[in-house]
Design an enzyme around this catalytic site. Sequence first.
Site, mmCIF file in Angstrom:
data_model
loop_
_atom_site.group_PDB
_atom_site.id
_atom_site.type_symbol
_atom_site.label_atom_id
_atom_site.label_comp_id
_atom_site.label_asym_id
_atom_site.label_seq_id
_atom_site.Cartn_x
_atom_site.Cartn_y
_atom_site.Cartn_z
ATOM 1 N N LYS A 1 -82.009 -14.605 62.678
ATOM 2 C CA LYS A 1 -81.564 -14.036 61.351
ATOM 3 C C LYS A 1 -80.248 -14.371 60.702
ATOM 4 O O LYS A 1 -79.886 -14.160 59.676
ATOM 5 C CB LYS A 1 -81.494 -12.474 61.272
ATOM 6 C CG LYS A 1 -80.917 -11.980 62.852
ATOM 7 C CD LYS A 1 -81.270 -10.426 62.967
ATOM 8 C CE LYS A 1 -81.029 -10.110 64.375
ATOM 9 N NZ LYS A 1 -81.545 -8.602 64.700
ATOM 10 N N LYS B 1 -84.084 -21.978 67.607
ATOM 11 C CA LYS B 1 -84.686 -20.723 67.563
ATOM 12 C C LYS B 1 -84.808 -20.030 66.160
ATOM 13 O O LYS B 1 -83.739 -20.165 65.550
ATOM 14 C CB LYS B 1 -83.690 -19.678 68.498
ATOM 15 C CG LYS B 1 -84.538 -18.331 68.846
ATOM 16 C CD LYS B 1 -83.724 -17.668 69.682
ATOM 17 C CE LYS B 1 -83.998 -16.333 69.873
ATOM 18 N NZ LYS B 1 -83.264 -15.545 71.042
ATOM 19 N N LYS C 1 -70.531 -18.921 69.550
ATOM 20 C CA LYS C 1 -70.175 -17.980 68.258
ATOM 21 C C LYS C 1 -68.981 -18.174 67.816
ATOM 22 O O LYS C 1 -68.389 -18.001 66.649
ATOM 23 C CB LYS C 1 -70.622 -16.632 68.844
ATOM 24 C CG LYS C 1 -71.959 -16.210 69.141
ATOM 25 C CD LYS C 1 -72.085 -14.527 68.547
ATOM 26 C CE LYS C 1 -73.648 -14.132 68.506
ATOM 27 N NZ LYS C 1 -73.756 -12.782 68.814
#
Length: 338
Positions: free
Chosen positions: A204, A201, A118
Site C-alpha cells: 500500500k 511485494k 524504513k
Amino acid sequence: MNQKDFKPRVFSGIQPSGDLTLGNYLGAIKRFVSMQDQKFETIFCMVDLHAITVWQNPTELANSTRELCAGFIASGLDPNKSILFNQSQVPEHAQLAWIFNTVARMGWLNRMTQFKDKAGKNRENVSLALYAYPSLMAADILLYHATHVPVGEDQKQHLELTRDIAAKFNHDYNVDFFPITEPVIEGAGTRVMSLRDGTKKMSKSDPSEMSRINLRDTSEEIALKIQKARTDSDGLPSEISGLKGRPEAENLVNIYAALSNITVETALEDLGGKNFASFKRILSDLAVTELSSISKEMTRLMKDQGELDKILRQGADRAKAIASPILKETYDIVGMVR
Ligand code: TRP
C-alpha cells in the site's frame, strides 16, 4: 526447561494505514479465515499503535481502522468466532512492550532489516517508536500466549526476535511463562507481488497506484490494472518449471490460483498455451467477481460506524479478559508491587 502446554491460539495483526490490497487479502486475511475455522482460538488485531510509528493523519487513521475491520468481516472473519479489535483499546500491549524494552538488547534491534529499510538515510530523524516497533510486536503476541502467528515472509525476523525475547525473559526470571511462538510464514505462492515489478511485494506504500489492486477498487479499475500489468512476451506454460525467471507471469498465475482456491499446477493445466491477453481477461473477470462482493459488503459495513465501533469495543473487552491476567502475572514475576 521444557515448555508447558500452551493452548493453540493464533494472533496476527495488520496496520490500519492506507487501503487494503489484494496482497493483504490473499496473503493474510484468507489464511486468517481458514485458521478461524480450524482448532484454534483466533485473535486478529488492527495495530494502530504500530501504525503511528510513522506519521498518520488522525482522521485517516480512524477511518483506516474501521475500514480494516470492515475488510476483515467482509472477507469472512466472524466477530463471534474470532476476537477482532484495535490495539490501542487494550493498553496492556503498551505496558508489556515496556517490560520487553528492558529484555530486548540494542544489538538485537540494530539488526532489524525492516527498520533499516524504513529509516533509510533518515535514521537520525525517525521516531524512537519505529526503532522499538518489534518489541511492541513481541508484546502483541506474547500478551496472549499465542502459539501460532501467521505473517508474511518480511516479518520472519520480527518473529525470531519475539522468540528471543520470550526465551530471555523465561531465562532471566527463571520461569516457563512465555511460549516460544511458531511462525506460520506464508508460502511463496500466496505472496502477491507488485503488478509493475514481479520482484517487489504488492504494497500500500508503493507510489504507483497501478502496482496494486485495492479491495475497494471499482470493477473498471481492477480490469484496467490487470490489463496493464507487466508481463513478458511468451505465452503461459503448462508446467511450473516454465514460470522460472518470469516473476510477473508467475505472480499473475499465483493470483489466479489463489483466487480460484486451486494449486498452481492445476491452474497451469487450464492455462497452458494461452496468451496473456486472453489470460488477463479471465483473471480480471475472476478478480472482479470475488472482490466486488467483498467491496460491496465493506461499503455496507462502513455506513454503520456505530456498529463497527461496537464490534471493536466488544472485541477489545474479550481481548482484555485474556491479556489482563497475563500482564498481572508478568508484573508479579518482575517484582512490581500492586
Ligand atoms: N509488523 C506486522 C506487519 O507490518 C504487523 C504486526 C504488528 C503483527 N503486531 C503483530 C503481525 C503481531 C503479527 C503479530 O505486517
